[in-house]
Write a protein that holds these residues in place. Structure first.
Motif, PDB file in Angstrom:
ATOM      1  N   ARG A  15       0.951  -1.252   0.055  1.00  0.00           N
ATOM      2  CA  ARG A  15       0.022   0.043  -0.158  1.00  0.00           C
ATOM      3  C   ARG A  15       0.899   1.125  -0.088  1.00  0.00           C
ATOM      4  NH1 ARG A  15      -2.610  -2.927   4.087  1.00  0.00           N
ATOM      5  NH2 ARG A  15      -2.247  -1.023   5.735  1.00  0.00           N
ATOM      6  N   ILE A  16       1.954   1.236   0.805  1.00  0.00           N
ATOM      7  CA  ILE A  16       2.924   2.193   0.786  1.00  0.00           C
ATOM      8  C   ILE A  16       3.616   2.401  -0.554  1.00  0.00           C
ATOM      9  CG2 ILE A  16       4.836   3.453   1.841  1.00  0.00           C
ATOM     10  CD1 ILE A  16       4.266   2.083   4.420  1.00  0.00           C
ATOM     11  N   ALA A  19       1.106   4.149  -3.015  1.00  0.00           N
ATOM     12  CA  ALA A  19       1.013   5.579  -2.620  1.00  0.00           C
ATOM     13  C   ALA A  19       2.003   6.328  -3.113  1.00  0.00           C
ATOM     14  CB  ALA A  19       0.915   5.968  -1.228  1.00  0.00           C
ATOM     15  N   THR A  24      -4.005   3.317  -7.946  1.00  0.00           N
ATOM     16  CA  THR A  24      -5.023   3.157  -6.971  1.00  0.00           C
ATOM     17  C   THR A  24      -5.831   2.025  -7.409  1.00  0.00           C
ATOM     18  OG1 THR A  24      -5.964   4.774  -8.275  1.00  0.00           O
ATOM     19  CG2 THR A  24      -4.845   5.506  -6.370  1.00  0.00           C
ATOM     20  N   SER A 201       3.180   8.795   2.195  1.00  0.00           N
ATOM     21  CA  SER A 201       2.780   7.517   1.781  1.00  0.00           C
ATOM     22  C   SER A 201       2.700   6.822   3.117  1.00  0.00           C
ATOM     23  CB  SER A 201       3.902   6.996   0.840  1.00  0.00           C
ATOM     24  OG  SER A 201       4.918   6.715   1.454  1.00  0.00           O
ATOM     25  N   ALA A 204      -0.809   5.703   4.078  1.00  0.00           N
ATOM     26  CA  ALA A 204      -1.606   4.493   3.068  1.00  0.00           C
ATOM     27  C   ALA A 204      -2.320   3.248   4.066  1.00  0.00           C
ATOM     28  CB  ALA A 204      -0.414   4.033   2.022  1.00  0.00           C
TER      29      ALA A 204
END
Length: 204
Positions: A15-16, A19, A24, A201, A204
């Motif tokens: 997820r980081i 970001a 997305t 980030s 995230a």
């Protein structure tokens, strides 16, 4: 794309990375604590290993394993590469990612699964409760080693922010929440953690 997401440091790392790269995908939350990822529906349709996370592309291809997912995202995402712009930089990033994964992430994860997380994992994987403390100690020894290697560096690869930083951050953050916080003596790593937390980030 669909990203099969859950609690834990592995999905957090991706997820980081997403970001940072401005990617997305649709998020599909999976109940890891409840064992949804070990049910036949997930293992048949998404990941036969029963692990998270997983990235399903628009054509149905599934990519698992966090570094493989991140390498794919690095190529399709925005901005500078978080792996490297040439063969030398990519080799350096992969070297440090491998060291961190093998010596810190794996040992820290084993210490959790065999110790505090035993109740959740003992019916899912082969656990060695007697080894939990030893794995935790090994993780701390390797963090101390990394602390020395970080002397004078802004990021793991010197002045380049890379996938290695994101992987390390996700797991050290996880460790702090499960009784494996970084020792206060590791000043370089602690200062690096603060720089990581300051990045957008990190939310995230």
């Amino acid at each position: 794309m669909k990203f099969y997401n859950s609690v834990g440091p592995n999905p957090r790392m991706v997820r980081i990375f997403m970001a940072e790269k401005g990617v997305t995908p649709e998020l599909v939350d999976v109940d890891l604590r409840g064992g949804e990822n070990r049910q036949s529906d997930y293992m048949t349709k998404v990941n036969p290993m029963g692990q998270l996370p997983a990235l399903v592309l628009d054509d149905g291809q599934v990519i698992t394993e966090i570094t493989a997912i991140c390498e794919y995202l690095d190529e399709i995402g925005k901005g500078d590469s978080l792996i490297g712009k040439d063969a030398r930089e990519r080799a350096e990033t992969r070297m440090w990612t491998r060291r961190i994964d093998l010596h810190i992430c794996e040992t820290m994860g084993a210490a959790f699964r065999f110790g505090p997380g035993l109740k959740m994992f003992q019916s899912r994987i082969h656990c060695i409760p007697a080894a939990a403390e030893d794995f935790a100690q090994i993780a701390q020894e390797k963090i101390a080693w990394l602390n020395d290697q970080m002397d004078g560096k802004e990021w793991v690869c010197g002045d380049r922010f890379t996938m290695a930083d994101i992987l390390l951050f996700a797991f050290l953050e996880f460790g702090a929440n499960v009784g494996q916080a970084v020792n206060d003596n590791n000043k370089n790593v602690i200062a690096w953690m603060e720089r990581m937390k300051a990045r957008p980030s990190a939310a995230a």
